[in-house]
Write a protein that holds these residues in place. Structure first.
Motif, PDB file in Angstrom:
ATOM      1  N   ARG A 299       4.971  -1.926  -2.381  1.00  0.00           N
ATOM      2  CA  ARG A 299       3.927  -2.569  -1.576  1.00  0.00           C
ATOM      3  C   ARG A 299       2.595  -2.519  -2.319  1.00  0.00           C
ATOM      4  NH1 ARG A 299       5.043  -0.504   4.629  1.00  0.00           N
ATOM      5  NH2 ARG A 299       7.285  -0.831   4.587  1.00  0.00           N
ATOM      6  N   LEU A 303      -0.109  -5.387  -3.485  1.00  0.00           N
ATOM      7  CA  LEU A 303      -1.491  -5.267  -3.007  1.00  0.00           C
ATOM      8  C   LEU A 303      -2.488  -5.363  -4.158  1.00  0.00           C
ATOM      9  CD1 LEU A 303      -3.322  -4.486  -0.580  1.00  0.00           C
ATOM     10  CD2 LEU A 303      -2.988  -2.123  -1.218  1.00  0.00           C
ATOM     11  N   ILE A 307      -6.335  -6.789  -3.897  1.00  0.00           N
ATOM     12  CA  ILE A 307      -7.473  -5.869  -3.798  1.00  0.00           C
ATOM     13  C   ILE A 307      -8.424  -6.109  -4.969  1.00  0.00           C
ATOM     14  CG2 ILE A 307      -8.066  -3.443  -4.196  1.00  0.00           C
ATOM     15  CD1 ILE A 307      -7.280  -3.575  -1.463  1.00  0.00           C
ATOM     16  N   LEU A 312      -7.855 -10.113  -0.225  1.00  0.00           N
ATOM     17  CA  LEU A 312      -6.760  -9.629   0.623  1.00  0.00           C
ATOM     18  C   LEU A 312      -6.620 -10.424   1.921  1.00  0.00           C
ATOM     19  CD1 LEU A 312      -4.550  -7.637   1.148  1.00  0.00           C
ATOM     20  CD2 LEU A 312      -6.201  -5.980   1.903  1.00  0.00           C
TER      21      LEU A 312
ATOM     22  N   LYS B 362      -8.408  -1.908   5.259  1.00  0.00           N
ATOM     23  CA  LYS B 362      -7.593  -3.099   4.986  1.00  0.00           C
ATOM     24  C   LYS B 362      -6.393  -2.720   4.135  1.00  0.00           C
ATOM     25  CE  LYS B 362     -11.265  -6.487   4.923  1.00  0.00           C
ATOM     26  NZ  LYS B 362     -12.113  -7.156   3.946  1.00  0.00           N
ATOM     27  N   GLU B 363      -6.686  -1.872   3.174  1.00  0.00           N
ATOM     28  CA  GLU B 363      -5.626  -1.445   2.259  1.00  0.00           C
ATOM     29  C   GLU B 363      -4.533  -0.699   3.019  1.00  0.00           C
ATOM     30  OE1 GLU B 363      -5.656   1.132  -1.763  1.00  0.00           O
ATOM     31  OE2 GLU B 363      -7.456  -0.005  -1.331  1.00  0.00           O
ATOM     32  N   PHE B 366      -2.479  -3.030   5.155  1.00  0.00           N
ATOM     33  CA  PHE B 366      -1.484  -3.782   4.372  1.00  0.00           C
ATOM     34  C   PHE B 366      -0.297  -2.903   4.029  1.00  0.00           C
ATOM     35  CE2 PHE B 366       0.434  -5.321   0.521  1.00  0.00           C
ATOM     36  CZ  PHE B 366       0.471  -6.685   0.700  1.00  0.00           C
ATOM     37  N   LEU B 367      -0.584  -1.702   3.557  1.00  0.00           N
ATOM     38  CA  LEU B 367       0.503  -0.834   3.083  1.00  0.00           C
ATOM     39  C   LEU B 367       1.387  -0.369   4.230  1.00  0.00           C
ATOM     40  CD1 LEU B 367      -1.245   1.368   0.403  1.00  0.00           C
ATOM     41  CD2 LEU B 367       0.332  -0.503   0.041  1.00  0.00           C
TER      42      LEU B 367
END
Lengths: 385, 382
Positions: A299, A303, A307, A312, B362-363, B366-367
């Motif tokens: 994942r 990402l 990022i 995003l 946000k990160e 997402f993860l």
């Protein structure tokens, strides 16, 4: 008796000259009546003779090769059912050969090919001496005339420049800095290339001489005057900033712009990625959300480009990927996203992405296991007995 | 990724390792001071409420909260639960239920880590506050996947008994319903003969029955069967109202278990050969009233090879589905925007997340894909 001694005399090349002169004076003596035709034949040295023979052979060989090549081209055109005229083009020939004789050999030089004979048979050095055996080149006896000629020329240029500099100093003129040679994007050709250029084998130490003298030449303030000479021996450095042509996004029926990147490869995974802009950060991998990947690592891979470009929640991603395992698939999608995002970010961000290695394909593959070893590199545990 | 690696570079400031914060007078947005789940309503959705320590010990000391959550509670020094919309939904249904009708079965289902167990815990608290008698099975698959001890049943030919598991469940039952059991005058309807010398006479209290099971683990399974019957009778008679909460209900209908009929562990049995199964299938039947059943199906209740879908029909199988039908399916979703923000601010408040670089949420979103359990796991290292 006389004849014998005269012959002996004549065989000596110095005396032969003498005799020639005597002949021209035509004294009408006995000696003048001797027929010297066989001597004339003998004039060409053995080396010259051998060379001439070889040259003749080579010429004939090349001639037949050229004929064969010409016929071969026509045959090829016949086989491909096309006009022979277009088979004058080398590209067409290569295409036909790879079609008729497909080969999976790794080295391209090992695959079947059909090229003009001049390209296949190496060039030979032309005769360096005339029929009398006298060398053309004044540096012939150095055994590397072309190389030493090059050094000689370089020094000659240097001397000329020095002279010019003196003149300029006398006229109290200085060098225009704008005219200085810009050589940061190129370097000296390497030893192999120099050897090819000179058609002579040179030693590493001789190559160093070459580099030293050429460096001295370019350090000269007026070196721009001999730019042509310098340029022959320089090659451009690998152009690092290749500007890959960034495709323009298409517009779909909703008015959103999108880019599809095909052939996203990593390990054994193959896929394609569609990036839509503007979006809201949705991601679909084979019709599933990011839970398609169980591991965090995978994942995170996806990402990273998002990022990095701070896109995003500004784009939507759709990916289809198959083959390989999770890390390969994630890597393929990562590359696809990064390539797709180029169309939606500034040029300097693209440059940053390139520095970050996002646009670089990862060509590494699984290494095969070797016989007699436990794995690709690992050896079996060593046991004394 | 970026967060995790940079988290090592955090400046060592005071109280880096202390997660205890000073109590604040003004209530944070992610909290609610309404600690009684009975009063929870839609306006509390996404907010955290605190469970009193003593109550937590009473309700969940024998299980009921996930182990990792227990650990986090210890770290945070407070037991906080988020009010999820599904819990509110079920509470609203229960408030509006006509208890004279047969019991309604609610079935929670959803992905792993969506919050099924936590919602169960919330509802257990709600049931306790609301005066329900709780029949709470913290995690049924434990019995079939990790039995403490098994042996042939003394009373049922060809069945397998889990005496220790049964007894410990009785302890759990007793600790949850101690007040209710001691206060109420509910007597049992008939005499149960356990052996020549042991019997529980008709009219004695329910707690005596439970105590007998705890003291004589050999009869614990039979006691549970009797207890379920008695609870049904008492509820139908209107003496008590009952809330049945079973987590991992699908394990009662699995094809196989890791319980063996012999000591050499050669022949695994099916769940219906385990004496514990029948009572709990019995109490989730619709033939009684004055109660409510909240069940959940869990993909990890299955044995390894059958984990393709989290949907009830797949997990329960034909038999289980037909037994429950009709039921009210309730899907546990991942966090929505509000709940996610609330969770993040709770973690930040607890100083569990210390690296709040720009865009960290946000990160994480997402993860984790807004999955509560995944988010919790990810935040452990941030």
């Amino acid at each position: 008796m006389l004849l014998k001694s005269t012959l002996k005399l004549l065989n000596n090349p110095v005396n032969r000259l003498l005799i020639n002169r005597i002949n021209s004076f035509n004294y009408g003596t006995v000696t003048s009546s001797i027929n010297l035709d066989f001597l004339k034949r003998d004039k060409t040295s053995k080396a010259m003779k051998a060379y001439l023979e070889r040259a003749q052979q080579h010429d004939e060989f090349m001639k037949t090769q050229n004929e064969e090549f010409k016929i071969g081209k026509r045959h090829l055109a016949n086989m491909m059912g096309e006009d022979p005229v277009i088979y004058e083009d080398q590209e067409k020939i290569d295409e036909a050969i790879s079609y008729l004789m497909p080969s999976a050999l790794y080295d391209k030089r090992a695959r079947p090919m059909m090229k003009p004979p001049e390209k296949i048979f190496p060039e030979r050095k032309a005769a360096e001496f005339d029929e009398t055996g006298r060398a053309h080149h004044f540096l012939f006896y150095t055994s590397k005339p072309n190389f030493f000629q090059l050094l000689y020329d370089a020094v000659e240029h240097l001397n000329g420049l020095n002279k010019f500099e003196d003149n300029m100093t006398r006229q109290q003129k200085s060098v225009d800095p704008a005219l200085r040679l810009e050589l940061s994007g190129s370097e000296w050709i390497n030893q192999d290339q120099l050897e090819l250029k000179l058609v002579e084998n040179i030693q590493p130490v001789e190559y160093r001489y070459f580099v030293n003298v050429m460096n001295r030449l370019i350090e000269h303030p007026y070196s721009f005057r001999v730019k042509d000479f310098i340029d022959i021996y320089r090659r451009p450095l690998m152009n690092q900033t290749i500007i890959l042509d960034i495709p323009k996004p298409h517009i779909d029926k909703d008015g959103k712009s999108f880019i599809t990147v095909y052939e996203c490869l990593r390990k054994k995974a193959r896929g394609d990625v569609t990036v839509r802009f503007p979006g809201s950060g949705k991601i679909l991998i084979n019709g599933q959300d990011v839970t398609y990947f169980e591991y965090d690592q995978s994942r995170e891979q996806i990402l990273f480009p998002l990022i990095f470009t701070e896109m995003l929640d500004k784009v939507d991603i759709e990916a289809n990927v198959e083959g390989g395992g999770p890390s390969g698939q994630a890597g393929a999608i990562r590359w696809g996203i990064a390539m797709g995002l180029r169309s939606f970010v500034d040029a300097d961000v693209v440059e940053k992405m390139r520095y970050a290695g996002l646009l670089q394909r990862d060509y590494r593959r699984r290494e095969r296991k070797k016989p007699g070893q436990e794995g690709a590199r690992r050896k079996f545990t060593w046991k004394k007995r | 990724m970026l967060l995790r690696r940079s988290s090592r570079l955090i400046k060592p400031h005071i109280g880096l390792y202390s997660t205890v914060v000073e109590p604040k007078l003004n209530v944070d947005e992610f909290r609610t001071i309404e600690d009684n789940p009975v009063n929870h309503s839609k306006q509390h959705i996404g907010k955290y409420y605190k469970i009193d320590d003593g109550l937590k010990r009473k309700l969940f000391s024998q299980g009921g909260l996930p182990k990792k959550y227990e650990k986090q509670i210890k770290t945070f020094n407070e037991a906080c639960l988020m009010v999820r919309p599904q819990a509110i939904e079920i509470m609203e249904y229960i408030n509006r239920t006509d208890f004279s009708k047969p019991v309604v079965r609610y079935l929670l289902y959803g992905e792993r880590g969506a919050g099924k167990t936590m919602t169960m815990a919330h509802l257990a608290h709600y049931g306790h506050e609301n005066g329900f008698c709780l029949v709470h099975v913290p995690y049924a698959p434990d019995w079939y996947k990790r039995p403490k001890e098994f042996g042939p049943s003394a009373t049922h030919e060809g069945m397998v008994d889990l005496p220790l598991d049964a007894a410990s469940w009785l302890i759990h039952f007793k600790s949850q319903n101690n007040d209710l059991l001691t206060k109420s005058e509910v007597g049992i309807s008939k005499t149960y003969d356990w052996s020549k010398r042991e019997q529980t006479t008709a009219g004695s209290k329910l707690i005596e029955l439970v105590d007998h099971g705890i003291n004589r683990a050999k009869y614990a399974s039979d006691v549970i069967a009797a207890l379920m019957d008695e609870i049904k009778i008492a509820s139908t008679a209107g003496k008590i109202k009952t809330m049945v909460l079973i987590d991992g209900y699908n394990s009662f209908f699995n094809e196989q278990t890791r319980v063996f009929s012999d000591t050499r562990k050669k022949h695994p049995v099916t769940p219906d050969k385990v004496t514990l199964t029948q009572p709990f299938i019995n109490i989730t039947n619709f033939d009684w009233c004055n109660g409510v059943c909240v069940l959940s199906v869990d993909i990890f209740g299955m044995l390894g090879w059958e984990r393709e879908s989290y949907l009830p029909r797949y997990l329960l199988g034909k038999e289980g589905f037909e037994h429950l039908d009709p039921f009210v399916p309730i899907k546990m979703d991942k966090y929505d925007e509000r709940q996610f923000d609330s969770c993040i601010s709770y973690y930040v408040n607890r100083k569990w997340i210390q690296n709040t670089a720009q865009g960290f949420d946000k990160e994480l979103k997402f993860l984790s894909n807004s999955n509560p359990y995944k988010l919790m796991e990810l935040c452990n290292s941030v």
